[in-house]
Design a protein around this motif. Structure first.
Motif, PDB file in Angstrom:
ATOM      1  N   GLN A 124      -9.068   1.313   1.271  1.00  0.00           N
ATOM      2  CA  GLN A 124      -9.515   1.225   2.751  1.00  0.00           C
ATOM      3  C   GLN A 124      -9.558  -0.769   2.996  1.00  0.00           C
ATOM      4  N   MET A 125      -9.198  -0.958   1.053  1.00  0.00           N
ATOM      5  CA  MET A 125      -8.884  -2.588   1.349  1.00  0.00           C
ATOM      6  C   MET A 125      -7.784  -3.082   1.424  1.00  0.00           C
ATOM      7  N   VAL A 126      -6.564  -1.480   1.437  1.00  0.00           N
ATOM      8  CA  VAL A 126      -5.851  -2.555   1.813  1.00  0.00           C
ATOM      9  C   VAL A 126      -5.048  -1.969   3.032  1.00  0.00           C
ATOM     10  N   GLU A 127      -6.169  -1.702   4.190  1.00  0.00           N
ATOM     11  CA  GLU A 127      -5.952  -1.701   5.054  1.00  0.00           C
ATOM     12  C   GLU A 127      -5.229  -0.080   5.537  1.00  0.00           C
ATOM     13  N   ILE A 128      -5.304   0.801   4.238  1.00  0.00           N
ATOM     14  CA  ILE A 128      -5.083   2.410   4.637  1.00  0.00           C
ATOM     15  C   ILE A 128      -6.524   3.281   5.112  1.00  0.00           C
ATOM     16  N   ASP A 129      -6.451   3.628   6.641  1.00  0.00           N
ATOM     17  CA  ASP A 129      -7.966   4.463   6.531  1.00  0.00           C
ATOM     18  C   ASP A 129      -7.844   6.082   6.346  1.00  0.00           C
ATOM     19  N   PRO A 130      -8.931   6.351   5.104  1.00  0.00           N
ATOM     20  CA  PRO A 130      -8.999   7.824   5.012  1.00  0.00           C
ATOM     21  C   PRO A 130      -8.949   8.561   5.870  1.00  0.00           C
ATOM     22  N   ASN A 131      -7.848   9.270   5.666  1.00  0.00           N
ATOM     23  CA  ASN A 131      -7.867  10.531   6.301  1.00  0.00           C
ATOM     24  C   ASN A 131      -8.325  11.899   6.583  1.00  0.00           C
ATOM     25  N   LEU A 132      -8.532  13.367   7.372  1.00  0.00           N
ATOM     26  CA  LEU A 132      -9.062  14.440   6.419  1.00  0.00           C
ATOM     27  C   LEU A 132      -8.848  14.510   4.908  1.00  0.00           C
ATOM     28  N   ALA A 133      -7.218  14.858   4.755  1.00  0.00           N
ATOM     29  CA  ALA A 133      -6.907  14.882   3.440  1.00  0.00           C
ATOM     30  C   ALA A 133      -7.393  13.876   2.423  1.00  0.00           C
ATOM     31  N   ALA A 189       1.428  -1.227   0.167  1.00  0.00           N
ATOM     32  CA  ALA A 189       0.175  -0.451  -0.234  1.00  0.00           C
ATOM     33  C   ALA A 189       1.476   1.009   0.019  1.00  0.00           C
ATOM     34  N   ALA A 190       0.211   2.804  -0.563  1.00  0.00           N
ATOM     35  CA  ALA A 190       0.876   3.833  -0.692  1.00  0.00           C
ATOM     36  C   ALA A 190       0.202   4.561   0.335  1.00  0.00           C
ATOM     37  N   ASN A 191       1.217   5.728   0.921  1.00  0.00           N
ATOM     38  CA  ASN A 191       0.579   5.858   2.128  1.00  0.00           C
ATOM     39  C   ASN A 191      -0.589   7.138   1.316  1.00  0.00           C
ATOM     40  N   PRO A 192      -1.177   7.353   3.538  1.00  0.00           N
ATOM     41  CA  PRO A 192      -2.609   8.092   2.983  1.00  0.00           C
ATOM     42  C   PRO A 192      -2.135   9.560   1.671  1.00  0.00           C
ATOM     43  N   ALA A 224     -13.167  16.075 -12.650  1.00  0.00           N
ATOM     44  CA  ALA A 224     -13.648  15.397 -12.654  1.00  0.00           C
ATOM     45  C   ALA A 224     -14.223  14.583 -12.751  1.00  0.00           C
ATOM     46  N   ASP A 225     -13.425  12.940 -12.577  1.00  0.00           N
ATOM     47  CA  ASP A 225     -13.840  11.861 -12.760  1.00  0.00           C
ATOM     48  C   ASP A 225     -14.148  10.854 -11.284  1.00  0.00           C
ATOM     49  N   GLN A 226     -15.736  11.308 -11.244  1.00  0.00           N
ATOM     50  CA  GLN A 226     -15.816  10.157  -9.687  1.00  0.00           C
ATOM     51  C   GLN A 226     -15.798   9.306  -9.899  1.00  0.00           C
ATOM     52  N   HIS A 227     -15.706   7.895 -11.375  1.00  0.00           N
ATOM     53  CA  HIS A 227     -15.518   7.148 -10.723  1.00  0.00           C
ATOM     54  C   HIS A 227     -14.525   6.204 -10.538  1.00  0.00           C
ATOM     55  N   ARG A 228     -13.668   7.368 -11.212  1.00  0.00           N
ATOM     56  CA  ARG A 228     -11.962   6.339 -10.751  1.00  0.00           C
ATOM     57  C   ARG A 228     -11.701   6.930  -8.994  1.00  0.00           C
ATOM     58  N   ALA A 229     -12.592   8.141  -8.961  1.00  0.00           N
ATOM     59  CA  ALA A 229     -12.485   8.607  -7.632  1.00  0.00           C
ATOM     60  C   ALA A 229     -12.639   7.758  -6.489  1.00  0.00           C
ATOM     61  N   LEU A 230     -13.956   7.101  -6.851  1.00  0.00           N
ATOM     62  CA  LEU A 230     -14.562   6.838  -5.667  1.00  0.00           C
ATOM     63  C   LEU A 230     -14.004   5.136  -5.284  1.00  0.00           C
ATOM     64  N   GLU A 231     -13.486   4.848  -6.721  1.00  0.00           N
ATOM     65  CA  GLU A 231     -12.656   3.351  -7.219  1.00  0.00           C
ATOM     66  C   GLU A 231     -11.246   3.287  -6.106  1.00  0.00           C
ATOM     67  N   LEU A 232     -11.045   4.402  -5.989  1.00  0.00           N
ATOM     68  CA  LEU A 232      -9.336   4.554  -5.639  1.00  0.00           C
ATOM     69  C   LEU A 232      -9.842   4.290  -3.677  1.00  0.00           C
ATOM     70  N   PHE A 233     -10.702   5.559  -3.340  1.00  0.00           N
ATOM     71  CA  PHE A 233     -11.552   6.048  -1.998  1.00  0.00           C
ATOM     72  C   PHE A 233     -12.041   4.536  -1.357  1.00  0.00           C
ATOM     73  N   LEU A 234     -12.014   3.380  -2.211  1.00  0.00           N
ATOM     74  CA  LEU A 234     -12.203   2.339  -1.514  1.00  0.00           C
ATOM     75  C   LEU A 234     -11.516   1.273  -1.877  1.00  0.00           C
ATOM     76  N   THR A 235     -10.579   1.787  -2.798  1.00  0.00           N
ATOM     77  CA  THR A 235      -9.135   0.404  -2.288  1.00  0.00           C
ATOM     78  C   THR A 235      -8.588   0.629  -2.100  1.00  0.00           C
ATOM     79  N   ALA A 240      -4.424  10.464  -1.105  1.00  0.00           N
ATOM     80  CA  ALA A 240      -5.082  12.085  -1.261  1.00  0.00           C
ATOM     81  C   ALA A 240      -4.792  13.043  -2.390  1.00  0.00           C
ATOM     82  N   ASP A 241      -4.012  12.577  -2.746  1.00  0.00           N
ATOM     83  CA  ASP A 241      -2.989  13.551  -4.179  1.00  0.00           C
ATOM     84  C   ASP A 241      -3.862  12.515  -5.779  1.00  0.00           C
ATOM     85  N   MET A 242      -3.907  11.598  -5.608  1.00  0.00           N
ATOM     86  CA  MET A 242      -4.254  10.943  -6.744  1.00  0.00           C
ATOM     87  C   MET A 242      -5.404  11.360  -6.580  1.00  0.00           C
ATOM     88  N   ILE A 243      -6.297  11.347  -5.389  1.00  0.00           N
ATOM     89  CA  ILE A 243      -8.075  11.768  -5.980  1.00  0.00           C
ATOM     90  C   ILE A 243      -8.027  13.258  -6.116  1.00  0.00           C
TER      91      ILE A 243
END
Length: 423
Positions: A225-234, A195-198, A212-223, A202-205
């Motif tokens: 969490q699947m690799v056990e990186i908790d979303p932070n404020l950024a 996994a990468a760092n948070p 304006a690529d909502q699909h890939r942003a949501l996909e990455l936001f989900l992924t 955040a930079d990728m999203i």
């Protein structure tokens, strides 16, 4: 009082390896003292490649110039007459000391010498550890093209980068705004269970927000969490920018609720992006409620945000509601333009309901619905009154029928973009 050399060691040549290392550690740089101590040592066997490597690491720690001077002595004729030559470990030790001192030019110079020497002496061929060290030094110095080039070299030599080097490559691609290449690097890391760092997520999203690529942003936001990186404020801020760019007020409201549940305090950027998303969707009830919260928290409305809100009313030909919004925005110190002749007698739109209990309080500048983000108990991850979207290749969406909170993505197979909260 500082110890002097004469008080710490005996006169004459070094009697053993430990004595030699002590003498070199205390010898000043650039005076010839280091060369004299090494070349005049009398003990046998003389220091070998392993001894010089240890000396470079121990004596060069905190003084990269000393490490380079020891290395230069090692390559001299006298030490060569002992049958001692630098090897990959020696070169890597020098590179490591210079990298720790952030002397990337010296790192690259020694690394270049190492590659030249390896053409005749395979013992000097750089290994994965050497490449990883050089990549880390280049990334710290902002030499991102060198990072990309070094990774290509590693691939040609079939060397595997470590996690730190892979993250360096990912950050180099992000800095260059090479989003497709960055996603390929991230996918490769995930395939290897890395996994990468948070910050990278955040930079990728955030990069997907610019497209304006909502699909890939949501996909990455989900992924993530699947690799056990908790979303932070950024990461949440970045995702809110995506919703603002795509005009998705409903998902923006869901996200702000989930952020509150996770204890993430909304900031000025997040709330303004929330307002932009709500304005695009014409969700004026939630706009007023959000403005109330911002006014309570003393959060300023950007001029661009105020314009988006007012323009939305103008396009909907809803002058009465727009006048109320203008009054609310002015009460918060936001700059809004003239009313353009809209009459205060314009009718409130039927879908809001002229007898709505919250609208009467909206006209007074407050919302009586309780929580500023009340949506009928619909935070993320719970069964809620939301819409399913089918995503097109261009990142667009088509609205389907209403059913429990699910978002279809081709990868990863997940049911919601709830923010995980692990104890």
């Amino acid at each position: 009082m500082a110890r002097t050399r004469s008080k710490c060691i005996a006169e004459g040549p070094a009697g053993d390896m430990y004595d030699l290392m002590q003498r070199v550690r205390l010898s000043p740089v650039g005076t010839g003292a280091i060369r004299h101590e090494i070349e005049s040592c009398q003990f046998d066997p003389k220091p070998g490649a392993r001894g010089f490597t240890k000396m470079i690491v121990a004596c060069g720690k905190g003084c990269w110039r000393k490490a380079l001077e020891i290395f230069d002595v090692m390559k001299g004729q006298i030490v060569a007459s002992w049958g001692v030559q630098p090897n990959a470990y020696t070169y890597s030790a020098v590179i490591s000391v210079c990298a720790a001192a952030r002397k990337v030019d010296e790192v690259y110079r020694v690394f270049h010498l190492m590659k030249i020497e390896s053409r005749e002496d395979p013992e000097c061929r750089p290994d994965a550890v050497t490449y990883n060290t050089v990549i880390g030094a280049c990334e710290q110095a902002g030499r991102y093209q060198d990072v990309i080039h070094l990774h290509a070299e590693m691939a040609r030599h079939e060397l595997e980068p470590d996690r730190a080097a892979q993250v360096c490559l990912l950050e180099a691609q992000i800095r260059g705004k090479n989003w497709r290449a960055a996603q390929d690097v991230l996918d490769s890391m995930h395939d290897k269970g890395v996994a990468a760092n948070p910050k990278c997520y955040a930079d990728m999203i955030g990069g997907y927000a610019t497209q304006a690529d909502q699909h890939r942003a949501l996909e990455l936001f989900l992924t993530m969490q699947m690799v056990e990186i908790d979303p932070n404020l950024a990461t949440c801020r970045a995702l809110m920018r995506v919703f603002a760019q795509c005009g998705n007020g409903e998902m923006a409201m869901d996200l702000i609720e989930e952020m509150e549940d996770c204890g993430f305090a909304g900031d000025r950027e997040t709330y303004n992006n929330l307002l932009i998303a709500l304005a695009a969707g014409g969700e004026y009830h939630n706009i007023f409620c959000t403005l109330d919260t911002m006014q309570t928290e003393n959060i300023r409305v950007f001029e661009k945000t105020a314009k988006s809100i007012v323009d939305g009313c103008h396009h909907n030909s809803d002058g009465n509601l727009c006048l109320r919004l203008r009054a609310k925005l002015r009460s918060m110190g936001a700059r809004v333009g003239p009313s353009d002749g809209w009459a205060s007698s314009c009718q409130i739109p039927n879908e809001l309901g002229s007898d709505d209990s919250c609208l009467s309080s909206i006209s007074r500048g407050s919302c009586s619905s309780g929580s500023p983000f009340s949506r009928g108990n619909s935070p993320l991850g719970r069964t809620a009154r939301v819409h399913s979207y089918e995503w097109g290749a261009g990142g667009g969406r088509s609205e389907g029928m209403s059913y429990p909170n699910t978002y279809s993505c081709y990868y990863p197979p997940v049911n919601s973009y709830v923010i995980n909260r692990r104890n």
